[in-house]
Write a protein that holds these residues in place. Structure first.
Motif, PDB file in Angstrom:
ATOM      1  N   ASN A   1     -63.985 -55.290  88.469  1.00 50.87           N
ATOM      2  CA  ASN A   1     -64.112 -56.512  87.678  1.00 50.87           C
ATOM      3  C   ASN A   1     -65.140 -57.380  88.391  1.00 50.87           C
ATOM      4  O   ASN A   1     -64.850 -57.964  89.440  1.00 50.87           O
ATOM      5  CB  ASN A   1     -62.772 -57.250  87.588  1.00 50.87           C
TER       6      ASN A   1
ATOM      7  N   ASP B   1     -61.396 -49.215  93.471  1.00 58.97           N
ATOM      8  CA  ASP B   1     -61.722 -50.617  93.227  1.00 58.97           C
ATOM      9  C   ASP B   1     -62.740 -51.035  94.290  1.00 58.97           C
ATOM     10  O   ASP B   1     -62.899 -50.354  95.312  1.00 58.97           O
ATOM     11  CB  ASP B   1     -60.431 -51.439  93.336  1.00 58.97           C
TER      12      ASP B   1
ATOM     13  N   LYS C   1     -60.313 -54.668  84.047  1.00 56.29           N
ATOM     14  CA  LYS C   1     -58.998 -54.138  84.403  1.00 56.29           C
ATOM     15  C   LYS C   1     -57.959 -55.227  84.128  1.00 56.29           C
ATOM     16  O   LYS C   1     -58.241 -56.396  84.371  1.00 56.29           O
ATOM     17  CB  LYS C   1     -58.961 -53.763  85.891  1.00 56.29           C
ATOM     18  N   PRO C   2     -56.810 -54.899  83.586  1.00 54.55           N
ATOM     19  CA  PRO C   2     -56.261 -53.560  83.359  1.00 54.55           C
ATOM     20  C   PRO C   2     -56.441 -53.039  81.932  1.00 54.55           C
ATOM     21  O   PRO C   2     -55.614 -52.261  81.456  1.00 54.55           O
ATOM     22  CB  PRO C   2     -54.781 -53.774  83.665  1.00 54.55           C
TER      23      PRO C   2
ATOM     24  N   TYR D   1     -53.448 -53.451  88.216  1.00 51.40           N
ATOM     25  CA  TYR D   1     -54.605 -52.628  87.880  1.00 51.40           C
ATOM     26  C   TYR D   1     -54.320 -51.145  88.125  1.00 51.40           C
ATOM     27  O   TYR D   1     -54.855 -50.281  87.424  1.00 51.40           O
ATOM     28  CB  TYR D   1     -55.828 -53.071  88.679  1.00 51.40           C
TER      29      TYR D   1
ATOM     30  N   ASP E   1     -56.491 -49.187  93.948  1.00 54.32           N
ATOM     31  CA  ASP E   1     -56.767 -50.620  93.813  1.00 54.32           C
ATOM     32  C   ASP E   1     -55.739 -51.379  94.643  1.00 54.32           C
ATOM     33  O   ASP E   1     -54.618 -50.902  94.835  1.00 54.32           O
ATOM     34  CB  ASP E   1     -56.667 -51.038  92.337  1.00 54.32           C
TER      35      ASP E   1
END
Length: 208
Positions: free
Chosen positions: A118, A16, A148-149, A177, A172
């Motif tokens: 994101n 992430d 996500k997710p 997520y 993450d």
């Protein structure tokens, strides 16, 4: 070369961005935006939750995002030539250099690396150059139309990296997520600290 003791046959480590590669910018972004609109933080946060998903999917232009939020709040849309969301991100952007160093070390050890974020278009411009060439694949929600997710965003990353789900680890800071990655068959680790993820990756047989 990858560690011969890689018992899970891990080929790729996917990260992430906000909250892992950089400090989590969202709390500061919410404060910045609420102050810009001169509304209580709680009111702004409640309104933005209704529309941030489509904004992050790239389906809602920023002007429409603010128009809808201001409509919810019963205030006029601010007149500005700059991106409010982009400025909010920029003012709360703090890169964790040690994490980028760790990504580089994984690549040196033979692992593919990826990024799933994101991300809204105005925020993307603040950091895309910092990560260009640092990962083997970068998947941004506003570019692929999924967040996500949702299953498809993880599958996009797997396809780009050409790895099977069990051979990839996703990291993450948000548990939901991480669970999203696990639901498609990937390994998942929730980020709490750099040392913690190194320990958990080592437990999966990844050479760190």
């Amino acid at each position: 070369m990858k560690d011969a003791g890689n018992k899970n046959n891990i080929e790729a480590v996917i990260f992430d961005f906000g909250g892992v590669i950089i400090d989590n910018p969202l709390p500061g972004m919410l404060n910045y935006s609420a102050n810009f609109l001169k509304v209580p933080l709680e009111s702004f946060d409640g309104a933005r939750k209704k529309y941030l998903g489509d904004f992050a999917r790239g389906k809602l232009p920023e002007a429409e995002f603010w128009k809808r939020i201001c409509g919810e709040l019963g205030i006029k849309v601010p007149q500005t030539n700059c991106s409010i969301w982009g400025a909010a991100f920029f003012h709360n952007y703090l890169l964790r250099d040690s994490m980028l160093d760790f990504v580089a070390s994984l690549q040196e050890n033979g692992y593919k690396t990826g990024l799933i974020s994101n991300t809204e278009p105005p925020a993307l411009g603040s950091f895309v150059e910092d990560v260009r060439g640092r990962f083997d694949s970068c998947i941004y929600s506003c570019g692929v139309g999924y967040i996500k997710p949702e299953e498809k965003i993880y599958r996009c990353a797997l396809e780009h990296l050409k790895v099977a789900p069990p051979s990839a680890v996703f990291i993450d800071d948000i548990a939901e997520y991480v669970q999203g990655a696990r639901s498609v068959g990937m390994q998942g680790i929730q980020f709490h600290s750099e040392e913690q993820i190194k320990e958990e990756l080592a437990g999966l047989g990844v050479k760190v």
